[in-house]
Design a protein around this motif. Structure first.
Motif, mmCIF file in Angstrom:
data_model
loop_
_atom_site.group_PDB
_atom_site.id
_atom_site.type_symbol
_atom_site.label_atom_id
_atom_site.label_comp_id
_atom_site.label_asym_id
_atom_site.label_seq_id
_atom_site.Cartn_x
_atom_site.Cartn_y
_atom_site.Cartn_z
ATOM 1 N N LYS A 123 136.736 120.733 54.289
ATOM 2 C CA LYS A 123 137.639 121.818 54.695
ATOM 3 C C LYS A 123 138.585 122.137 53.537
ATOM 4 N N TRP A 138 147.118 126.677 56.212
ATOM 5 C CA TRP A 138 145.810 125.998 56.115
ATOM 6 C C TRP A 138 145.996 124.542 55.693
ATOM 7 N N THR A 145 137.525 116.623 56.477
ATOM 8 C CA THR A 145 138.622 117.607 56.487
ATOM 9 C C THR A 145 139.261 117.692 55.104
ATOM 10 N N PRO A 183 136.688 128.995 57.329
ATOM 11 C CA PRO A 183 136.173 127.908 58.186
ATOM 12 C C PRO A 183 136.678 128.054 59.617
ATOM 13 N N GLU A 240 136.953 124.533 51.439
ATOM 14 C CA GLU A 240 136.958 125.868 52.056
ATOM 15 C C GLU A 240 138.281 126.576 51.805
ATOM 16 N N THR A 265 140.364 123.847 64.178
ATOM 17 C CA THR A 265 139.510 124.941 63.720
ATOM 18 C C THR A 265 139.924 126.222 64.427
ATOM 19 N N GLN A 302 132.776 118.435 60.244
ATOM 20 C CA GLN A 302 134.208 118.748 60.137
ATOM 21 C C GLN A 302 134.757 119.378 61.412
ATOM 22 N N ASP A 357 137.893 117.968 63.527
ATOM 23 C CA ASP A 357 139.053 118.811 63.805
ATOM 24 C C ASP A 357 139.342 118.911 65.301
ATOM 25 N N LEU A 367 129.959 121.545 57.648
ATOM 26 C CA LEU A 367 131.218 121.782 58.358
ATOM 27 C C LEU A 367 131.013 121.680 59.863
#
Ligand code: B3K
Ligand code: ZN
Length: 882
Positions: free
Chosen positions: A391, A447, A387, A549, A394, A453, A360, A364, A356
């Motif tokens: 993500k 989300w 993502t 996350p 997550e 993030t 990620q 983000d 992440l």
């Protein structure tokens, strides 16, 4: 510069299909130069449709003829464009017979029907089926397929498609046929065929219900000694899905086929998974521990898609994370359960956190940032991202944290009870979780809809007299392209409090009393959580197991971090404390390099590293992970203005200091973590090898003859690829030219015919700090190099552009010029792969001005090049946009 501007597609413009497909009969006359596809589709008007036009997608194929209900359509009755075929004002029930011609051997995009090493394969997700025939190529059109394959028997003895083989035979003139029928309705992106000279390892396997199924792993003949682990992983996946989710394999036959030319990892086609060889082939001689783990995860992932993706699919491609986020979560849980121990589980979790942060979080924060459920795209293939996948996983994991493991199972059961056989949306999954558990997950929807993030800032307060402790959490989320002023997320923050003895304190808080950990639910912009009966000032362990996350911002002292690092009962936060200790120092060192100040590393930090390295009560796998310093990319993400050379110098300084200070301990660990006996990829042994090889890499920083000899000995004696490759990498990174050169040579000679091993040979060199642009250009002239094979292109070019920051960001901009050239060259062959490479410039605005100027020029050069694909154009335009 291209003149037509690519179209943006918006989620809000979704309309149901005007016609549904009842059945599809496909006939293939397979010939690499000229394949003829006959397609009979039975369509019925959709009651929810808005009009009576039949809209069929079709690209890069030649239309020979169309008949509607038996009559040949005349040119005036339909319109044919670059993107498809429309039949205006069609009757309510229609049978279409469509004939197309294609040239698979010319297809270098590896999307649709293509040839790899003389064999036929398909890849249809996301929009490859339209390169085979005209069809409503959208996931909400699900149909039953019957497929007839005809081909030369000598060249293509194996003919496979989805479902069950119902007939096969000879055609005379050296050709044969096979007819396949898939009993399940499916969207076109799950269609697959293989026509090839292959062999298989097969096995009958008994499901928990007692039903027997046939499992096959198909490979080229020389690779039959590398299929055991994929087969074992498949059986483990089947059993795990039965046990954890009550989901059974619904087919009598399940096939995995390996192909050397493939754009990504693998593809979950119904009953006929097609895999990149990288995620199938393994034996100790050619595959590393990491390869073995990758095979287990990807075999699991594709198998789990059979329910999460195939039985329940996506309404449209904006819902991609519905199947991908959920299936990644499932494969993560599978891998963790396969290890079985708590630390093993934590080790897999730490790996996920690293991914992440490495990929990620930067996505983000960059120009391609998008929500887990995007609102728009130009090219859907650009949205198979970290993502959507990581993500997205997550987000699913947070739901499990909120409703508990049993609640999550109830939610899954309800999801299938409601939606089996349907094409649905991310909201439907969330609704099933909420309804099955009587929970309100409305705010949780953010989300899916908000990119970026979140940052959670924590402030704590202890009142000794009242024995109370307060944690105030404040959340915020940075703006992302097209999104400002974000609303608060529903964030589960798992928290524990450590006493002076390092043990978890009992927790008494507002709603809950917890043993060691409570999950605080942060839903407001700012919220304070109260703990009572706190007899001593605790050390807070925040965001345990990385429960969301987010970036957690808390002003820890070194003493607190050292306390957590040595005692936290949550191994993920133990690791995290070590990362924080290292990061603070790396940022300071980087600043010192920039200011020309002398560099120094404190004894406290070294002592903590020593304690960790030598703590035999800890799993080797955990120690290895905890000793890996934050990567140069992760350090860069923490800086306002990025100077890659300064980061590199700082991190190398820290590595050298550790190596110099801990030499005896490193050597002792190198010896203590040998794994004598036959190679086994199990987590315990792999962990030992990882720690041993980390020690070796440290010992080879500024090596003396003895260390070089150690590496050389390991290289020569290794009976497995993990140890051999680690020794070679250590030699290359040591900068000791002679040892590395001869080892590289013998390694190449030994494995010349093992493509995946040669990929490693290129990759190791591409990522070494001593490899500059000129050296990469030279490697590109090696006879074994080709841009056409994605694995090979990734091994050299991607690993240089994305994995060798100090050389890629050379001050003269030569790395960027190289990048531009390769993006353009790749784009002419394979836009999907080119667009991935294009992403290495995402964060260009963060760099020091001199580098920014070179990067911008390179981006403009790509953007301005003639006949660019939509794939690359979308990436570079978004990077350049303000
Ligand atoms: N679903 C495929 C990815 C297809 C990518 C198309 N560009 C692999 C997977 O996630 O299982
Ligand atoms: Zn997937």
């Amino acid at each position: 510069m291209r003149t037509d501007s690519p179209q943006t597609i918006y989620r809000k413009n979704y309309t149901p299909p005007s016609f549904l497909v009842e059945s599809v009969e496909l006939g293939f006359d397979l010939d690499p130069a000229r394949t003829i596809v006959a397609n009979r589709i039975k369509l019925v008007r959709n009651r929810d449709g808005k009009h009576s036009d039949i809209e069929l997608h079709g690209e890069h194929i030649e239309l020979v003829g169309v008949r509607m209900n038996g009559k040949r359509l005349k040119p005036g009755q339909y319109t044919l464009s670059e993107h498809g075929l429309t039949i205006r004002k069609a009757p309510a029930k229609v049978t279409l017979d469509i004939e197309t011609v294609l040239a698979p051997q010319e297809n270098t995009s590896l999307s649709g029907l293509y040839v790899s090493n003389g064999n036929f394969f398909t890849q249809c997700e996301a929009e490859g089926f339209r390169r085979i025939t005209f069809f409503p190529d959208r996931p909400d059109v699900m149909a039953k397929y019957t497929v007839m394959l005809r081909a030369d028997k000598e060249k293509f003895p194996v003919l496979l498609s989805n479902g069950n083989l119902i007939e096969q035979g000879e055609l005379g003139d050296g050709r044969h046929y096979a007819k396949w029928e898939d009993p399940f309705k499916k969207p076109s992106y799950l269609f697959a065929l293989v026509a090839a000279r292959l062999v298989c390892q097969e096995e009958r396997y008994t499901l928990q219900s007692g039903r027997e199924v046939l499992l096959q792993v198909w490979v080229e003949e020389g690779n039959l000694d590398k299929t055991d682990y994929a087969m074992q992983s498949l059986k483990n996946s089947i059993r795990w899905d039965e046990q954890r989710f009550g989901l059974e394999l619904d087919l009598d036959r399940f096939m995995i086929v390996a192909v050397g030319d493939f754009n990504m990892g693998a593809m979950e086609n119904k009953g006929l998974n097609i895999f990149n060889t990288k995620y199938v082939l393994a034996n100790p001689r050619v595959a590393t521990d990491v390869d073995y783990a990758g095979i287990e995860a990807v075999v699991g992932h594709e198998y789990f898609h059979n329910w999460t993706g195939n039985r329940v699919t996506c309404r449209d491609w904006f819902q991609l994370s519905l199947k991908e986020g959920l299936t990644v979560f499932r494969d993560q849980e599978f891998s963790a359960d396969m290890i079985g121990t708590d630390t093993g589980r934590a080790v897999t979790r730490i790996d996920q956190v690293r991914t992440l942060r490495q990929a990620q979080f930067p996505e983000d924060a960059g120009p391609m940032a998008h929500p887990v459920r995007p609102d728009s795209f130009v090219e859907i293939n650009n949205f198979y991202t970290v993502t959507i996948y990581e993500k997205g996983a997550e987000v699913v994991r947070m739901m499990q944290t909120l409703v508990g493991r049993d609640g999550f199972r109830k939610g899954m059961d309800l999801y299938f009870a409601r939606h089996d056989g349907q094409a649905v949306q991310c909201d439907d999954f969330r609704a099933a979780m909420a309804d099955a558990n009587g929970r309100d997950l409305k705010q949780f929807e953010r989300w899916y809809s908000q990119a970026g993030t979140p940052v959670v800032k924590a402030v704590t307060q202890y009142d000794a007299a009242a024995q109370t402790y307060h944690i105030t959490l404040a959340q915020s989320c940075p703006d992302t392209p097209g999104q400002t002023a974000k609303l608060p997320f529903h964030i589960p923050v798992a928290v524990g409090l450590l006493g002076a003895d390092g043990k978890d304190l009992p927790l008494y808080t507002d709603g809950a009393a917890g043993q060691g950990t409570v999950v605080l639910e942060l839903t407001e912009a700012t919220q304070t959580f109260h703990f009572s009966g706190v007899a001593q000032r605790p050390t807070p362990s925040l965001l345990r197991d990385f429960s969301a996350p987010v970036v957690l911002d808390y002003d820890y002292s070194d003493a607190e971090l050292l306390h957590l690092f040595s005692h936290d009962s949550d191994p993920v936060n133990r690791w995290e404390a070590g990362q924080r200790l290292a990061m603070a120092r790396l940022l300071k060192l980087t600043a010192d390099v920039g200011a020309g100040a002398p560099l120094a590393l404190d004894a406290t930090f070294i002592a903590a590293q020593r304690a960790l390295l030598t703590d035999a009560t800890l799993d080797a796998a955990f120690r290895e992970l905890a000793l890996i310093l934050p990567s140069e990319t992760i350090i860069a993400e923490r800086m306002e203005v990025v100077d890659p050379q300064a980061i590199h110098t700082a991190r190398q300084f820290m590595r050298r200091s550790i190596a110099a200070a801990l030499k005896p301990e490193l050597l002792a660990q190198y010896q203590a973590n040998q794994t004598p006996g036959a190679y086994s990829p199990d987590a315990q042994s792999a962990g030992k090898r990882a720690l041993k090889n980390l020690a070796l890499a440290y010992l080879l920083i500024a090596p003396q003859a003895a260390e070089l000899e150690l590496a050389q000995r390991q290289f020569d004696a290794a009976d497995n690829m993990t140890d051999r490759a680690a020794a070679l990498a250590a030699l290359i990174h040591s900068g000791a030219p002679d040892g590395a050169a001869s080892a590289l040579k013998s390694y190449f000679a030994d494995f010349e015919h093992e493509a995946l091993v040669i990929d490693k040979w290129f990759a190791m060199q591409a990522g070494a700090p001593g490899t500059d642009v000129a050296a990469v250009r030279k490697l590109m002239t090696h006879p074994a190099f080709t841009l056409k094979n994605p694995n090979r292109a990734r091994s050299l070019i991607f690993n240089f552009c994305g994995g060798n920051p100090s050389q890629f960001h050379a001050a003269d901009g030569s790395g960027y010029a190289f990048w531009a050239e390769q993006v353009i060259a790749l784009d002419a062959l394979n836009p999907q792969v080119a667009a991935r490479l294009a992403r290495s410039m995402d964060r260009w605005r963060r760099y020091v001005p001199a580098l920014q100027a070179h990067m911008k020029a390179a981006l403009e050069r790509v953007a301005g090049s003639a006949s660019l694909s939509n794939d690359v154009l979308e990436v570079v335009s978004k990077a350049l946009a303000n």
